[in-house]
Write an enzyme that holds these catalytic residues in place. Structure first.
Site, PDB file in Angstrom:
ATOM      1  N   ARG A 150     -12.574  34.058 -32.147  1.00  0.00           N
ATOM      2  CA  ARG A 150     -12.161  34.434 -33.506  1.00  0.00           C
ATOM      3  C   ARG A 150     -12.721  35.832 -33.762  1.00  0.00           C
ATOM      4  NH1 ARG A 150     -14.342  29.021 -34.131  1.00  0.00           N
ATOM      5  NH2 ARG A 150     -12.713  27.545 -34.756  1.00  0.00           N
ATOM      6  N   LYS A 174     -17.449  28.506 -36.417  1.00  0.00           N
ATOM      7  CA  LYS A 174     -17.433  28.009 -37.797  1.00  0.00           C
ATOM      8  C   LYS A 174     -18.576  27.031 -38.011  1.00  0.00           C
ATOM      9  CE  LYS A 174     -12.540  28.440 -38.918  1.00  0.00           C
ATOM     10  NZ  LYS A 174     -11.303  27.723 -39.223  1.00  0.00           N
ATOM     11  N   HIS A 246      -6.335  37.461 -34.230  1.00  0.00           N
ATOM     12  CA  HIS A 246      -6.101  36.048 -33.921  1.00  0.00           C
ATOM     13  C   HIS A 246      -4.982  35.867 -32.894  1.00  0.00           C
ATOM     14  CE1 HIS A 246      -7.073  31.919 -34.971  1.00  0.00           C
ATOM     15  NE2 HIS A 246      -5.800  31.641 -34.777  1.00  0.00           N
ATOM     16  N   ARG A 249      -6.457  35.392 -29.522  1.00  0.00           N
ATOM     17  CA  ARG A 249      -7.011  34.036 -29.355  1.00  0.00           C
ATOM     18  C   ARG A 249      -5.877  33.050 -29.108  1.00  0.00           C
ATOM     19  NH1 ARG A 249     -11.227  30.443 -30.973  1.00  0.00           N
ATOM     20  NH2 ARG A 249     -10.619  28.825 -32.455  1.00  0.00           N
ATOM     21  N   HIS A 272     -12.638  24.143 -31.274  1.00  0.00           N
ATOM     22  CA  HIS A 272     -11.959  23.329 -32.289  1.00  0.00           C
ATOM     23  C   HIS A 272     -12.717  22.018 -32.447  1.00  0.00           C
ATOM     24  CE1 HIS A 272      -7.761  25.339 -31.656  1.00  0.00           C
ATOM     25  NE2 HIS A 272      -8.485  25.964 -32.566  1.00  0.00           N
ATOM     26  N   TYR A 281      -0.731  23.741 -29.928  1.00  0.00           N
ATOM     27  CA  TYR A 281      -0.215  24.560 -28.823  1.00  0.00           C
ATOM     28  C   TYR A 281       0.796  23.802 -27.973  1.00  0.00           C
ATOM     29  CZ  TYR A 281      -3.753  27.850 -30.169  1.00  0.00           C
ATOM     30  OH  TYR A 281      -4.485  28.733 -30.899  1.00  0.00           O
TER      31      TYR A 281
END
Length: 300
Positions: A150, A174, A246, A249, A272, A281
């Site tokens: 990110r 995150k 992004h 990524r 994730h 995806y």
């Protein structure tokens, strides 16, 4: 009634924090969804507790919500409410959920453009390496794409996070969750070139000594600056796609999947929390799935 809702919401917040280990931001979002319902009930003078509320009241709320917000926002609120009522059942406050008949609207999740490897090569080749910033920008874009970071993970990357002997970088994602992401020899080479040839000659500001990518004033780069660098390169090569950090990524994950990587590995590298996020995806390009089936299924 309001106080009764607040009591259950408070308990739910404690559950999310202590048992689910969610961040304050995430808990605030979950709470916000329930408060939307509470405000609707107050507005319509409907006096009903979280234990007694039924499908009719919730449906009224959802219909009104649908007239005000888009499908994605509706989807998030419904999901937040489902979680709250599941918690009430889990704690034996209720036996059933009033969300039973409520379907999440299809949002047709919008995905960013993906770059082909030749487009990524074209963007990187367009960098002017005769400037000090050029060396830095090449190292940054190579890192974005080869590690799937990110933009905030890239700008926060520290020299002490580089474990090149082991072939990994430590990434803080995150919620301050840390993960180790593999890094290839060519990306290591570009980072080392930047460190030794450019970064070594900068006057580094106090507090930024360990920050890897610096601006010309010796401070950490902003996320906005990385966006600008990428947008300018896209203009330079006449790329007609809407791209951002992004996109690199996103392309990292798509290319791995297309070349046969498994979702669990991609999930770990992207950081994730849920495999569901990574599964997005799978909806991009299914052509490789036929190859996987014909190669690995015993009845092929």
């Amino acid at each position: 009634m309001n106080n009764e809702w607040q009591t259950y919401i408070k308990e739910y917040q404690n559950y999310l924090k202590l048992e689910r280990g969610l961040s304050d931001n995430t808990i605030a979002n979950y709470t916000f969804d329930i408060e939307k319902l509470v405000n609707f009930l107050i507005e319509k003078n409907i006096e009903v507790s979280p234990i007694k509320i039924g499908e009719d009241e919730v449906l009224q709320f959802i219909y009104e919500l649908a007239s005000k917000v888009n499908a994605r926002s509706q989807s998030r609120v419904i999901s937040g409410l489902k979680s709250f009522f599941s918690y009430l059942i889990f704690e034996d406050y209720r036996e059933t959920t009033p969300m039973e008949l409520i379907e999440v609207p299809k949002t047709g999740r919008k995905l960013p453009d993906t770059l082909s490897t030749s487009e990524i090569d074209g963007l990187i080749a367009a960098i002017d390496l005769s400037t000090p910033e050029g060396e830095r920008n090449r190292a940054m874009l190579e890192t974005l794409y080869s590690c799937g970071l990110r933009v905030s993970e890239l700008t926060n990357l520290k020299i002490s996070d580089l474990f090149f002997e082991e072939g990994f970088v430590k990434v803080t994602g995150k919620g301050d969750k840390q993960r180790f992401v593999p890094i290839g020899p060519s990306t290591e080479k570009f980072i080392n070139l930047y460190r030794n040839e450019i970064r070594n000659h900068l006057k580094i500001q106090k507090g930024h000594e360990d920050t890897l990518f610096l601006n010309r004033r010796g401070k950490q780069l902003t996320r906005a600056m990385v966006f600008t660098i990428i947008k300018d390169l896209a203009v330079k090569i006449g790329l007609k796609k809407t791209i951002s950090p992004h996109t690199f990524r996103h392309s990292f994950a798509t290319h791995l999947l297309e070349n046969g990587a498994d979702l669990r590995s991609i999930q770990l590298m992207l950081g994730h929390e849920s495999i569901t996020t990574t599964e997005v995806y799978m909806h991009l390009d299914r052509s490789h799935l036929r190859k996987v089936l014909s190669e690995f299924h015993p009845r092929r």
